[in-house]
Each structure stands twice: as structure tokens, then as C-alpha cells.
Write an enzyme that holds these catalytic residues in place. Structure first.
Site, PDB file in Angstrom:
ATOM      1  N   CYS A 271      -0.978  29.050  32.021  1.00  0.00           N
ATOM      2  CA  CYS A 271       0.183  28.225  32.345  1.00  0.00           C
ATOM      3  C   CYS A 271      -0.046  26.761  32.004  1.00  0.00           C
ATOM      4  O   CYS A 271      -1.180  26.312  31.873  1.00  0.00           O
ATOM      5  CB  CYS A 271       0.473  28.333  33.830  1.00  0.00           C
ATOM      6  SG  CYS A 271       0.495  30.019  34.429  1.00  0.00           S
TER       7      CYS A 271
ATOM      8  N   ARG B 186      -0.903  27.359  24.084  1.00  0.00           N
ATOM      9  CA  ARG B 186      -1.697  28.109  25.045  1.00  0.00           C
ATOM     10  C   ARG B 186      -1.074  29.472  25.366  1.00  0.00           C
ATOM     11  O   ARG B 186      -1.711  30.301  26.005  1.00  0.00           O
ATOM     12  CB  ARG B 186      -1.846  27.298  26.341  1.00  0.00           C
ATOM     13  CG  ARG B 186      -2.600  25.994  26.142  1.00  0.00           C
ATOM     14  CD  ARG B 186      -2.361  25.051  27.303  1.00  0.00           C
ATOM     15  NE  ARG B 186      -2.757  25.665  28.550  1.00  0.00           N
ATOM     16  CZ  ARG B 186      -3.981  25.619  29.041  1.00  0.00           C
ATOM     17  NH1 ARG B 186      -4.928  24.994  28.383  1.00  0.00           N
ATOM     18  NH2 ARG B 186      -4.266  26.195  30.187  1.00  0.00           N
TER      19      ARG B 186
ATOM     20  N   TRP C 129       2.389  31.954  32.304  1.00  0.00           N
ATOM     21  CA  TRP C 129       1.733  33.110  31.687  1.00  0.00           C
ATOM     22  C   TRP C 129       1.545  34.053  32.873  1.00  0.00           C
ATOM     23  O   TRP C 129       0.720  33.781  33.743  1.00  0.00           O
ATOM     24  CB  TRP C 129       0.416  32.637  31.080  1.00  0.00           C
ATOM     25  CG  TRP C 129      -0.554  33.671  30.620  1.00  0.00           C
ATOM     26  CD1 TRP C 129      -1.374  34.432  31.413  1.00  0.00           C
ATOM     27  CD2 TRP C 129      -0.871  34.027  29.274  1.00  0.00           C
ATOM     28  NE1 TRP C 129      -2.165  35.227  30.635  1.00  0.00           N
ATOM     29  CE2 TRP C 129      -1.882  35.002  29.316  1.00  0.00           C
ATOM     30  CE3 TRP C 129      -0.402  33.611  28.028  1.00  0.00           C
ATOM     31  CZ2 TRP C 129      -2.434  35.568  28.172  1.00  0.00           C
ATOM     32  CZ3 TRP C 129      -0.968  34.180  26.904  1.00  0.00           C
ATOM     33  CH2 TRP C 129      -1.962  35.148  26.972  1.00  0.00           C
TER      34      TRP C 129
ATOM     35  N   ASN D 241      -0.673  26.137  38.604  1.00  0.00           N
ATOM     36  CA  ASN D 241      -1.575  26.890  37.714  1.00  0.00           C
ATOM     37  C   ASN D 241      -2.708  27.420  38.581  1.00  0.00           C
ATOM     38  O   ASN D 241      -3.156  26.729  39.493  1.00  0.00           O
ATOM     39  CB  ASN D 241      -2.189  25.981  36.651  1.00  0.00           C
ATOM     40  CG  ASN D 241      -1.220  25.667  35.543  1.00  0.00           C
ATOM     41  OD1 ASN D 241      -0.068  26.079  35.583  1.00  0.00           O
ATOM     42  ND2 ASN D 241      -1.686  24.936  34.560  1.00  0.00           N
ATOM     43  N   GLY D 242      -3.208  28.619  38.239  1.00  0.00           N
ATOM     44  CA  GLY D 242      -4.309  29.197  39.026  1.00  0.00           C
ATOM     45  C   GLY D 242      -3.831  30.417  39.776  1.00  0.00           C
ATOM     46  O   GLY D 242      -2.741  30.953  39.486  1.00  0.00           O
TER      47      GLY D 242
ATOM     48  N   GLU E  49     -22.830  43.319  19.618  1.00  0.00           N
ATOM     49  CA  GLU E  49     -21.878  42.207  19.685  1.00  0.00           C
ATOM     50  C   GLU E  49     -22.485  40.947  19.072  1.00  0.00           C
ATOM     51  O   GLU E  49     -21.797  40.202  18.368  1.00  0.00           O
ATOM     52  CB  GLU E  49     -21.453  41.999  21.151  1.00  0.00           C
ATOM     53  CG  GLU E  49     -20.516  40.846  21.419  1.00  0.00           C
ATOM     54  CD  GLU E  49     -19.208  40.862  20.621  1.00  0.00           C
ATOM     55  OE1 GLU E  49     -18.893  41.860  19.947  1.00  0.00           O
ATOM     56  OE2 GLU E  49     -18.523  39.826  20.642  1.00  0.00           O
TER      57      GLU E  49
ATOM     58  N   LYS F 138     -20.777  38.954  15.914  1.00  0.00           N
ATOM     59  CA  LYS F 138     -20.415  37.529  15.991  1.00  0.00           C
ATOM     60  C   LYS F 138     -21.020  36.770  14.826  1.00  0.00           C
ATOM     61  O   LYS F 138     -20.370  35.963  14.181  1.00  0.00           O
ATOM     62  CB  LYS F 138     -20.913  36.888  17.296  1.00  0.00           C
ATOM     63  CG  LYS F 138     -20.157  37.135  18.549  1.00  0.00           C
ATOM     64  CD  LYS F 138     -18.806  36.497  18.691  1.00  0.00           C
ATOM     65  CE  LYS F 138     -17.727  37.399  18.126  1.00  0.00           C
ATOM     66  NZ  LYS F 138     -17.110  38.312  18.995  1.00  0.00           N
TER      67      LYS F 138
ATOM     68  N   GLU G 158     -19.317  37.707  11.385  1.00  0.00           N
ATOM     69  CA  GLU G 158     -17.942  37.296  11.123  1.00  0.00           C
ATOM     70  C   GLU G 158     -17.780  35.791  10.940  1.00  0.00           C
ATOM     71  O   GLU G 158     -16.893  35.363  10.221  1.00  0.00           O
ATOM     72  CB  GLU G 158     -16.972  37.833  12.182  1.00  0.00           C
ATOM     73  CG  GLU G 158     -17.151  37.286  13.569  1.00  0.00           C
ATOM     74  CD  GLU G 158     -16.055  37.770  14.518  1.00  0.00           C
ATOM     75  OE1 GLU G 158     -16.381  38.029  15.676  1.00  0.00           O
ATOM     76  OE2 GLU G 158     -14.886  37.888  14.097  1.00  0.00           O
TER      77      GLU G 158
ATOM     78  N   HIS H 283     -37.367  54.764  12.631  1.00  0.00           N
ATOM     79  CA  HIS H 283     -36.737  55.866  11.888  1.00  0.00           C
ATOM     80  C   HIS H 283     -36.102  55.378  10.594  1.00  0.00           C
ATOM     81  O   HIS H 283     -35.155  55.978  10.099  1.00  0.00           O
ATOM     82  CB  HIS H 283     -35.712  56.580  12.778  1.00  0.00           C
ATOM     83  CG  HIS H 283     -36.349  57.178  13.993  1.00  0.00           C
ATOM     84  ND1 HIS H 283     -37.184  58.272  13.935  1.00  0.00           N
ATOM     85  CD2 HIS H 283     -36.324  56.799  15.293  1.00  0.00           C
ATOM     86  CE1 HIS H 283     -37.628  58.549  15.150  1.00  0.00           C
ATOM     87  NE2 HIS H 283     -37.114  57.666  15.988  1.00  0.00           N
TER      88      HIS H 283
ATOM     89  N   LYS I  28      -6.477  37.128  13.757  1.00  0.00           N
ATOM     90  CA  LYS I  28      -6.692  37.227  15.209  1.00  0.00           C
ATOM     91  C   LYS I  28      -6.151  38.535  15.754  1.00  0.00           C
ATOM     92  O   LYS I  28      -6.703  39.120  16.663  1.00  0.00           O
ATOM     93  CB  LYS I  28      -6.036  36.030  15.903  1.00  0.00           C
ATOM     94  CG  LYS I  28      -6.256  35.967  17.400  1.00  0.00           C
ATOM     95  CD  LYS I  28      -7.709  35.691  17.730  1.00  0.00           C
ATOM     96  CE  LYS I  28      -8.034  35.844  19.192  1.00  0.00           C
ATOM     97  NZ  LYS I  28      -9.474  36.103  19.405  1.00  0.00           N
TER      98      LYS I  28
HETATM   99  C1  F6R Z   1     -14.409  39.964  16.783  1.00  0.00           C
HETATM  100  C2  F6R Z   1     -13.014  40.255  17.053  1.00  0.00           C
HETATM  101  C3  F6R Z   1     -12.461  41.552  16.606  1.00  0.00           C
HETATM  102  C4  F6R Z   1     -11.525  42.123  17.675  1.00  0.00           C
HETATM  103  C5  F6R Z   1     -10.842  43.396  17.167  1.00  0.00           C
HETATM  104  C6  F6R Z   1      -9.967  44.026  18.223  1.00  0.00           C
HETATM  105  O1  F6R Z   1     -14.782  38.723  17.291  1.00  0.00           O
HETATM  106  O2  F6R Z   1     -12.314  39.457  17.605  1.00  0.00           O
HETATM  107  O3  F6R Z   1     -13.477  42.450  16.311  1.00  0.00           O
HETATM  108  O4  F6R Z   1     -12.274  42.393  18.827  1.00  0.00           O
HETATM  109  O5  F6R Z   1     -10.054  43.086  16.041  1.00  0.00           O
HETATM  110  O6  F6R Z   1      -8.969  43.148  18.635  1.00  0.00           O
HETATM  111  P1  F6R Z   1      -8.181  43.374  19.981  1.00  0.00           P
HETATM  112  O7  F6R Z   1      -9.162  43.201  21.096  1.00  0.00           O
HETATM  113  O8  F6R Z   1      -7.113  42.336  19.979  1.00  0.00           O
HETATM  114  O9  F6R Z   1      -7.653  44.771  19.942  1.00  0.00           O
END
Ligand code: F6R
Length: 609
Positions: A2, A27, A74, A100-101, A482, A486, A489, A505, A604
Site C-alpha cells: 500500500c 509498488r 494492496w 499501511n501494515g 537457488e 541466482k 541469471e 559420480h 518478470k
Molecule cells: C528467478 C525467477 C524465476 C521465477 C519463475 C517463476 O529469480 O524469478 O525463476 O521464479 O519464472 O515465476 P513465478 O514465481 O512468478 O511463477
């Protein structure tokens, strides 16, 4: 999350507030509203959807002078609707509140207020604030707001308007940001500096448990106990884009640092600390339905899939049920065995990922109940799943997912404990121990961020590497996956994650002098085995970074760099361990000159297959 914007002065109140809210649009929000005092009455305008629609409704309202407060919402408590949009009013419509909160004890307060005769219009936690102030208001808004703060549990940035004191806004803050912008003969309030930058660069930044009475001529600051506060004016030198990032260089680093707050908000209202139980009031799935479940399928993509892999460990440990975890793109085509005895849990930050949605629909078509974990209310997952849990990470803008991941993990832990509690599969003592640790996680994550200093120092050493390996056992294995994702990418360095026991292996053939290996060893029961794996790669002259728990100073002797996460129950280390991995990826990418917020070839939200 929010946004709040308010104004007192002789300018065009409505348009100043709308302009400020527009700066907060990035946001994310689902509804918007505004309140002013006109002819001795509170006037509100609200709408579901975009700010542009509210602007249209208010076109021609050139109201000059007086006070007003606006809000972009939100949704957390109650769906997006006009009723649930802020500002919220008291019974007599003499007070307006934006917030907010999350007020964690709002149910309890609501019941008490209803018994006293207060009538509630919305489903929100915020509305209790307006009614509480109404009870204490005797012509002094600051005094009334101060009196109610002791009754509120949770987090808040509040802004309050009274029809009886028209040229004034009272604000209060606890664990949710709020700033006061200083003008000449006019003042502003906002949840973000961004909203104010084209108006003023001189601010008071409210600290926790502080309140302020804001009029055109003055700002009176006090603590919650009534003592007056004097503060230095904070002069903002940033440009507007930097301000959106709250002073951080990029959204990714900002979002990494927002994780303690994101965990706090995801945890809010989820545990009845007095009874020592986890609560999920929004879930319809009851004890009988759970008893009929024979298997759990966790399905997701990318980072969310890694949260699913942690989820498998959690659910198997707590529920003693077989759990399968799948990449959504595989699940939808592999003819998985799905039926009414399967609970499918899909995890998706955006709630719009095409493969995840296809998996959701497939499971439903086969008679499985689907529970969605998503960060976006109103998203396709939120709308289509049979049950929904919303993570409270707030908008995640950087493409690389960070705070959404840790809030997904926390939601899975809480869900696991909740299901186990309903099914009676978790010993009481362990449940209490886990809940005690859960409460500390936001604070421990905050402490984990301190690893950044050291990571920044050595990131340069990895700048020219072409391959990096991440290894771990047990719960450290999904964290390794993970960490590798990170790094790949955002820095474009090839990274591979291995269950450390798998090295011999095949992969060991690639380990030679100077090859970097990031070894995670946070699991006490697997520690000695991990140490042997570290020695195996060291014997081949790999450069090793070890990630261990505080107190383990033995590993340090065998490696090139050691990073420490605070001690927690071994079950919860994935939430902390991922933080240095995110920071490592971030700083290596930065020294390589990469655009961390917008890595090449990635989106995204992946809405195509
Ligand atoms: C990596 C990343 C992607 C998402 C994937 C799924 O940092 O952001 O691997 O995790 O595209 O996205 P969502 O969670 O939106 O389904």
C-alpha cells in the site's frame, strides 16, 4: 504494497494527493481512495482499479486548502472492493484513517468494538483503528490517536483526519515507513519519499512509536508516551529514480534488504502466540479433508520450484506423507498420477506463470484440490486455486526473485506446521520449539544481511570465473540450487548445483585448481559428510567458499572463505542460507558490470509456455 499520501496547506489538495499516489503506483495496488474535509464533513471517494479512474471521478474538484489523505491499497484483509478500499471511517463519519501494515489483533478489537455498538462496513483490519479513535476522541486528535496505539498489535503507518480539526493530519508509525515532507505554509505526509520529491526535499523521517501532528504551519513530533521529540531535518539529495529504490542502487539489493520486513508481514496474524498454534483462517480445507489426502504434489517453476523442493523436506518431515515436487513444465506433460487423494500445491510469485497455471488446471481437472501460494492478489493463481495463501513480500520489481522466495519458504513452513497440528502428526514440544524459532526469523535474517560486507570484499575474486559449483546436502541442497540459479541469471556465469554426495559420480572430474565451489554446511546431522566433500574438492585445489552456522569455526580452517549465518533450528536454515547466496550473486554481477534488475533474455512474469 500500500501507499499513503497526504497534504495540509492552501494548494490544490486533491490533485497534490493524486500526484503523490501516482508516484507510488509502481509498488502495485488494487484499489485507491481519498478523503478530505469539505464544509465540516469528511468526504471520501474510492474505487477499485486504477488511480486514473479516481482522477476521472474527481475531475473538476479543484479544492484548495485544508487537509486530505489518500491511499493505494494492496489487499491483505478482505478482497479488493470499494468498501475495503481506504480511507476508513468511524460510525459518525467524523474521522478518516488510511493505514499501511497489518493490525494482527484486529479480530479481537473488532469484536470488542461491536459489543460496544460500533458498526463495521468493511472486512479490513484498518477499520478498527477509526472506531477505536472514535471512542477516545474528545476534540484532540493527537491525544486520541496516542491513546489507541497501545492497543494495536502488528505494524502500522497511520494517517488520520478529523472533520472537527479540518486543517490537520495526525500520523503514527510502527514497523511501516512514514515520512513528513516540509514545505512553506504547507506540509505533506507519505509512506515513501518518492511521493514527495517534486514537492520538497526536506523531511522528517518518523521512527517507530512516534506520532506527529501536521498542520500547514507546524509539525509537532511526540513519542507514543507523549514526550516531545526534536528531530533533525533530513535533506534528500537523490533523484526520483533513486528514491523509488529508497536510496539503494537497484531494486534487487533493496528487495534483498526488505526481507526481514517481508517475513514479518508474512508471519503477521499467522500464529496465535498465546495458544501456540498456527492459524490460516482463509483455508477451507478442514481436518477431514486433510485426513483423506494420501500424497502432496508441489509444482512450480524456477525459484518458486526451489521453494517447492524445501517444501518436500518440510511436509515429509512434519506430515509423514509422500511428497512429489515437480517443475510445472514437466508435470503438465509427464502423465503424473493425480486424483482426489492428492493435494496439489502450486507456488508462483506472479500467479501468472503459464506452466504453473496449466499444472493447476490439470490437477483440478483430475479431481485434485489445489492450494495456491502467490504474492499477487487477483492474479490467475489467486483466482483459480481452490485455496489461496498470499505471501506478503510486497511488489517484487527486480526480475531475480529474492523476497518472494523467502516468504514462499516461510508460508510453506507455517502451512506444514498447520497441517501437522490439524492431523496430530507433530509432537507438541517440537511444535512449540519450531514456533519459538519462527518468531525470531525476521531478526535473524536481518543479522544475516551483515554477511554482505565480506561478500563485497571477495566478489572481485570471482569476476573472471566461467564455472561455479554449489554443493550441499539435505536442506542445503535446494539452497544450493537457488544460489546457482541466482548467479546464472544475473551474472551470466555458468553455475551448477549438486547434492554433495553426487560429486563423486561424475562432477569431480571438473574440479581442478582455482575452480570455485560454494559449499553449504548448515545441517548438523550431515555436517561431517559435508566436511569430507569439502576436503575432496580442496584436495583438487578448488577455491572453496563455505557457508556454515555461527559457532562452527572448524570449517574455516579447511576453506578459502567462510560465511556465517546465525544459529537457528536446522529445519529453518534455508530461509537464512539463501541470503548470502543472493548477495554473492548480486555483488559478482555488479563487479562484472551487469544490469542486475533487468538481466538479458528474462521477463518478470512468464505468461507464455
Ligand atoms: C528467478 C525467477 C524465476 C521465477 C519463475 C517463476 O529469480 O524469478 O525463476 O521464479 O519464472 O515465476 P513465478 O514465481 O512468478 O511463477
Amino acid at each position: 504494497m500500500c501507499g499513503i499520501m497526504g497534504y495540509v496547506g492552501s494548494g490544490e489538495t486533491v490533485s497534490i494527493i493524486l500526484d503523490g499516489l501516482e508516484k507510488l503506483e509502481y509498488r502495485g495496488y488494487d484499489s485507491v481512495g481519498l478523503a478530505t474535509v469539505e464544509r465540516g464533513r469528511i468526504k471520501t471517494q474510492k474505487t477499485v482499479g486504477r488511480l486514473a479512474a479516481l482522477r476521472k471521478m474527481l475531475a473538476g474538484n479543484g479544492k484548495r486548502g485544508g487537509a486530505g489523505i489518500g491511499h493505494t491499497r494492496w489487499a491483505t484483509h478482505g478482497r479488493p472492493s470499494e468498501r475495503n478500499a481506504h480511507p476508513h471511517l468511524d460510525c459518525n463519519q467524523r474521522l478518516a484513517v488510511v493505514h499501511n501494515g497489518i493490525i494482527e489483533n484486529y479480530q479481537e478489537l473488532r469484536e470488542q468494538l461491536q459489543k460496544k455498538g460500533h458498526i463495521f462496513i468493511s472486512e479490513t483490519d484498518t477499520e478498527v483503528v477509526a472506531h477505536l479513535i472514535e471512542d477516545y476522541y474528545k476534540g484532540d486528535l493527537l491525544a486520541a490517536v496516542r491513546r489507541i496505539l497501545g492497543q494495536l498489535k502488528g505494524s502500522y503507518a497511520l494517517a488520520v483526519l478529523s472533520a472537527d480539526e479540518p486543517g490537520k493530519i495526525v500520523v503514527a508509525r510502527k514497523s511501516s515507513p512514514l515520512v513528513i515532507g516540509l514545505g512553506t505554509g504547507e506540509n505533506y505526509i507519505a509512506s515513501d519519499i518518492t511521493a514527495l520529491l517534486d514537492k520538497t526535499r526536506d523531511l522528517f523521517i518518523l521512527d517507530d512509536n512516534e506520532l506527529a501532528e501536521v498542520t500547514p504551519a507546524a509539525v509537532r513530533l511526540t513519542k507514543a508516551d507523549g514526550t516531545e521529540v526534536t528531530k533533525e531535518v533530513f535533506r534528500v539529495e537523490w533523484d526520483a529514480v533513486t528514491a523509488e529504490k529508497n536510496g539503494y542502487e537497484d531494486f534487487m539489493r533493496k528487495e534483498i534488504h526488505e526481507q526481514p520486513q517481508a517475513l514479518q508481514e508474512t508471519l503477521a496474524g499467522r500464529v496465535d502466540w498465546e495458544k501456540g498454534t498456527v492459524v490460516f483462517p482463509e483455508l477451507k480445507i478442514g481436518r477431514d479433508d486433510l485426513s483423506a489426502i494420501r500424497r502432496i504434489h508441489l509444482v512450480a517453476c524456477g525459484t518458486a520450484y526451489h521453494a517447492g523442493v524445501v517444501g518436500k523436506y518440510i511436509f515429509e518431515r512434519l506430515l509423514r506423507l509422500p511428497v512429489e515436487v515437480d517443475l510445472a513444465s514437466e508435470y503438465r506433460y509427464r502423465q503424473a498420477i493425480i486424483g482426489p487423494d492428492v493435494l496439489t500445491i502450486v507456488i508462483s510469485q506472479s500467479g501468472e506463470t503459464a506452466d504453473t497455471l496449466a499444472a493447476l488446471r490439470l490437477s483440478q481437472a483430475k479431481g485434485s484440490r489445489v492450494l495456491g501460494i502467490t504474492n499477487v492478489i487477483g492474479s490467475s493463481v489467486a483466482r483459480e486455486a481452490d485455496e489461496v495463501i498470499l505471501t506478503q513480500a510486497g511488489p517484487e520489481i527486480a526480475v531475480a526473485s529474492t523476497k518472494a522466495y523467502t516468504t514462499q519458504l516461510l508460508s510453506l513452513y507455517l502451512l506444514g506446521i498447520y497441517f501437522a497440528q490439524e492431523l496430530g502428526t507433530l509432537e507438541e514440544a517440537l511444535r512449540q520449539q519450531l514456533l519459538t524459532e519462527v518468531k525470531l526469523l525476521p531478526h535473524l535474517l536481518e543479522k544475516t544481511l551483515a554477511t554482505e560486507t565480506k561478500i563485497k570484499e571477495f566478489a572481485e575474486d570471482f569476476k573472471a570465473k566461467e564455472n561455479i559449483f554449489f554443493i550441499g546436502r539435505g536442506l542445503d541442497y535446494p539452497s544450493s540450487m537457488e544460489g546457482a540459479l541466482k548467479l546464472k541469471e544475473i551474472s551470466y556465469i555458468n553455475a551448477q548445483a549438486y547434492a554433495a554426495g553426487e560429486l563423486k559420480h561424475g562432477t569431480l572430474a571438473l574440479i581442478e585448481e582455482g575452480v570455485p565451489v560454494f559449499a553449504l554446511a548448515t545441517q548438523p546431522d550431515l555436517y561431517e559428510k559435508m566436511l569430507s566433500n569439502i576436503k575432496e574438492v580442496k584436495a583438487r585445489e578448488a577455491t572453496v567458499v563455505a557457508l556454515v552456522s555461527a559457532g562452527d569455526y572448524k570449517t574455516e580452517k579447511s576453506v578459502d572463505y567462510a560465511l556465517y549465518i546465525p544459529k537457528t533450528h536446522p529445519f529453518f536454515t534455508p530461509i537464512l542460507a539463501v541470503v548470502p547466496l543472493q548477495l554473492f550473486a548480486y555483488h559478482v554481477a555488479k563487479v562484472r558490470g551487469c544490469d542486475v534488475d533487468k538481466p538479458r533474455n528474462l521477463a518478470k512474469s512468464v505468461t507464455v509456455e
